[in-house]
Design an enzyme around this catalytic site. Structure first.
Site, PDB file in Angstrom:
ATOM      1  N   HIS B 121       0.883  -0.919   0.165  1.00 55.13           N
ATOM      2  CA  HIS B 121       0.034   0.005   0.082  1.00 55.13           C
ATOM      3  C   HIS B 121       1.025   1.325  -0.043  1.00 55.13           C
ATOM      4  CE1 HIS B 121      -2.802   2.915   1.728  1.00 55.13           C
ATOM      5  NE2 HIS B 121      -3.831   2.168   1.224  1.00 55.13           N
ATOM      6  N   ASP B 198       3.141  -3.965   7.746  1.00 56.93           N
ATOM      7  CA  ASP B 198       1.935  -3.404   7.676  1.00 56.93           C
ATOM      8  C   ASP B 198       0.863  -4.384   7.919  1.00 56.93           C
ATOM      9  OD1 ASP B 198      -0.649  -2.379   6.921  1.00 56.93           O
ATOM     10  OD2 ASP B 198       0.364  -1.614   4.934  1.00 56.93           O
ATOM     11  N   GLN B 201      -4.416  -4.857   7.207  1.00 57.44           N
ATOM     12  CA  GLN B 201      -5.412  -6.052   6.595  1.00 57.44           C
ATOM     13  C   GLN B 201      -5.389  -7.089   7.420  1.00 57.44           C
ATOM     14  OE1 GLN B 201      -7.894  -5.263   4.372  1.00 57.44           O
ATOM     15  NE2 GLN B 201      -6.879  -3.156   3.858  1.00 57.44           N
ATOM     16  N   LYS B 224     -10.470  -0.237  10.764  1.00 55.51           N
ATOM     17  CA  LYS B 224     -10.859  -1.237   9.964  1.00 55.51           C
ATOM     18  C   LYS B 224     -11.052  -2.278  10.518  1.00 55.51           C
ATOM     19  CE  LYS B 224      -7.199  -0.450   6.274  1.00 55.51           C
ATOM     20  NZ  LYS B 224      -7.932   0.301   5.321  1.00 55.51           N
ATOM     21  N   CYS B 364      -4.797   2.587  -3.523  1.00 55.06           N
ATOM     22  CA  CYS B 364      -3.330   2.778  -3.111  1.00 55.06           C
ATOM     23  C   CYS B 364      -2.293   1.902  -3.319  1.00 55.06           C
ATOM     24  CB  CYS B 364      -3.694   3.236  -1.625  1.00 55.06           C
ATOM     25  SG  CYS B 364      -5.025   4.429  -1.277  1.00 55.06           S
TER      26      CYS B 364
END
Lengths: 119, 406
Positions: B121, B198, B201, B224, B364
């Site tokens: 991302h 990261d 998700q 999220k 993104c």
């Protein structure tokens, strides 16, 4: 399913004035880098009027249909009139466009304005 | 098994209609919806406990501080960490910018290398680009296999003694690919590089224990995972957090201040300059309670069932191209795809007219889309409140889109 306005689908399936002109007087490309839509507008100008027009491009149905419709709208029109066109001229011809997709509709109009700006 | 009917009753927005059609929300990869427990906790904080934290000497401020620190403890427990290793930020993006800045100051010099992947991302790419430029370091990209998995052989080649940082996503927000973080951690640590993950998700969708991951720094967002917007988390190994200089400076992050210099507060406060997002942190704490009460194993199983059904339906349609691993077990809860010759924005707009919300665009991740040679893609993503019926409605609507535009 409530589809896109019929006029958009019709122009998407049967684009008008699509292709290239030989030795155009105006030849301009405009893009929406965020979605990858590209529209090229070419004009043949005689006596201050659009004698002939072609568009080419790729992208979403709305941008390509709007470009097709725009070519029909501007053929035969004096450039000085086109220079005065606001967004609403194209928007109302397309009949109600979803507000999330305004950038797509206005892409060919932006191309036209860019092409006319030097004339 | 998750009682999805009971879960849905907790999410007021799922009752709403879009142009008279029942909302089918398939964009939780962008942001999740919020259960009433979270919404009420945020409102209750403002109605009953609002005060600034860590400062006031009155009872209200003490209560606000307890709630804020209580949220930190909940988040820490949720990811298998100690509370002082949990830094509250405004989101994953800020957390990764913090890391790129502070780690860059502490560890990266001219000529050093920063290893990234093409599936990142932008939030886990641009901060490293900026750092590389600032320090004269080199950004080293790692590619993917034709199946959409991270190319681990290439990664092993690229992580050399010059690498100071390896920055990688846990779960791709486009391909859905779950990357083998423990394996990547070994490669990074073998050469003394710091592994930055990261997890935006992954933490919302998979059971994640930061110790088992083996990473050094892990970032994720509250919004999220059923929490409010404006709150995110940076987890870091304590000794590393202690080594790093602060990113944002000002109030709260200091110990003593003179006109010409200052000393820093202890971790995690060193990284929390200014008044933090207090209500949002408390909301995130309640979101974590909600997820824990269902159990992350169950959340994962539910996502997987839905993603598998969607994947099967998409792969069975010859007008659809699917990106990322074909095996649902290799993925998180996102599925990216395109309809042949149809722009994804047209797909999203037509689905929206049926009340179905999916994402369309580059998500993104422009370098990844360039690599896949597509301008954009459609993405459906699933969460604990989605149903098999919604997946079926989405697939049936795609057939109608194809009839109109194909």
């Amino acid at each position: 399913m409530s589809p896109y306005e019929e006029v958009i689908l019709e122009h998407w399936r049967n684009p008008r004035n699509k292709g290239r002109l030989e030795a155009p007087d105006v030849d301009v490309v405009e893009a929406n880098p965020l979605c990858g839509d590209v529209v090229r507008v070419q004009l043949k100008v005689r006596d201050g009027r659009v004698e002939d027009v072609r568009f080419d491009g790729r992208g979403c149905a709305i941008s390509q249909a709007a470009a097709s419709l725009l070519t029909e709208m501007i053929k035969g029109k004096p450039l000085c009139e086109l220079k005065g066109w606001g967004d609403e001229v194209l928007l109302s011809a397309l009949g109600g466009v979803i507000k999330t997709r305004l950038n797509c509709v206005l892409l060919p109009l932006r191309a036209l304005r860019k092409g006319l700006s030097s004339r | 098994m998750i009682d999805v009917r009971a879960v849905r009753a907790d999410f007021p927005i799922l009752e709403r209609k879009v142009d008279g059609k029942q909302l089918v929300y398939l964009d939780s990869g962008a942001t999740s919806q919020k259960p009433r427990q979270v919404i009420e906790a945020v409102a209750r904080f403002y109605q009953e406990h609002n005060a600034n934290v860590h400062r006031g000497l009155y009872q209200l401020a003490a209560a606000a501080t307890d709630l804020y620190e209580g949220a930190r403890a909940k988040v820490a427990r949720f990811i298998g960490a100690a509370p002082e290793e949990v830094v509250f930020t405004h989101g994953t993006t800020e957390a990764l910018n913090l890391v790129a800045y502070s780690l860059g100051e502490a560890r990266v010099k001219g000529g050093d290398e920063i290893v990234v992947t093409v599936m990142e991302h932008h939030a886990n790419l641009i901060p490293w680009q900026v750092l590389a430029r600032r320090k004269g370091a080199k950004l080293v990209p790692v590619g993917i296999t034709p199946e959409g998995e991270l190319d681990l052989a290439e990664l092993a080649d690229r992580v050399t003694g010059r690498a100071k940082v390896v920055a990688v996503t846990h779960v791709s927000n486009v391909l859905g690919t779950i990357n083998p973080i423990p394996e990547i951690a070994e490669l990074a640590h073998r050469v003394g590089a710091v592994l930055v993950v990261d997890a935006a998700q992954s933490v919302p969708h998979l059971p994640v224990d930061v110790r088992e991951l083996g990473a050094d720094l892990v970032a994720f967002s509250g919004h999220k995972m059923l929490g409010p917007t404006g709150i995110g988390v940076l987890w870091g190994r304590r000794e590393l957090l202690e080594e790093l200089p602060p990113f944002l400076t000002g109030g709260e992050m200091i110990r003593e201040v003179w006109l010409e210099r200052a000393t820093w507060n202890e971790v995690p406060y060193k990284f929390e300059a200014g008044t933090p997002p207090i209500a949002q942190a408390i909301g995130l704490g309640v979101a974590v309670d909600y997820l824990s009460s269902l159990g992350m194993e169950e959340v994962r199983r539910h996502d997987l069932r839905l993603a598998a059904r969607a994947l099967e339906g998409l792969l069975a349609r010859d007008y659809v191209s699917v990106y990322g691993p074909p095996a649902p077990e290799a993925r998180g809860g996102v599925v990216a795809f395109n309809l042949r010759g149809v722009h994804p924005h047209d797909v999203a707009t037509l689905l929206d007219q049926e009340g179905i919300a999916i994402r369309a665009g580059h998500h993104c991740a422009q370098p990844l889309h360039r690599l896949l040679d597509i301008p954009a893609s459609c993405r459906a993503s699933f969460y604990l409140y989605n149903t098999q019926e919604e997946v079926d409605a989405f697939l049936a609507a795609l057939d109608r889109v194809w009839k109109v535009l194909g």
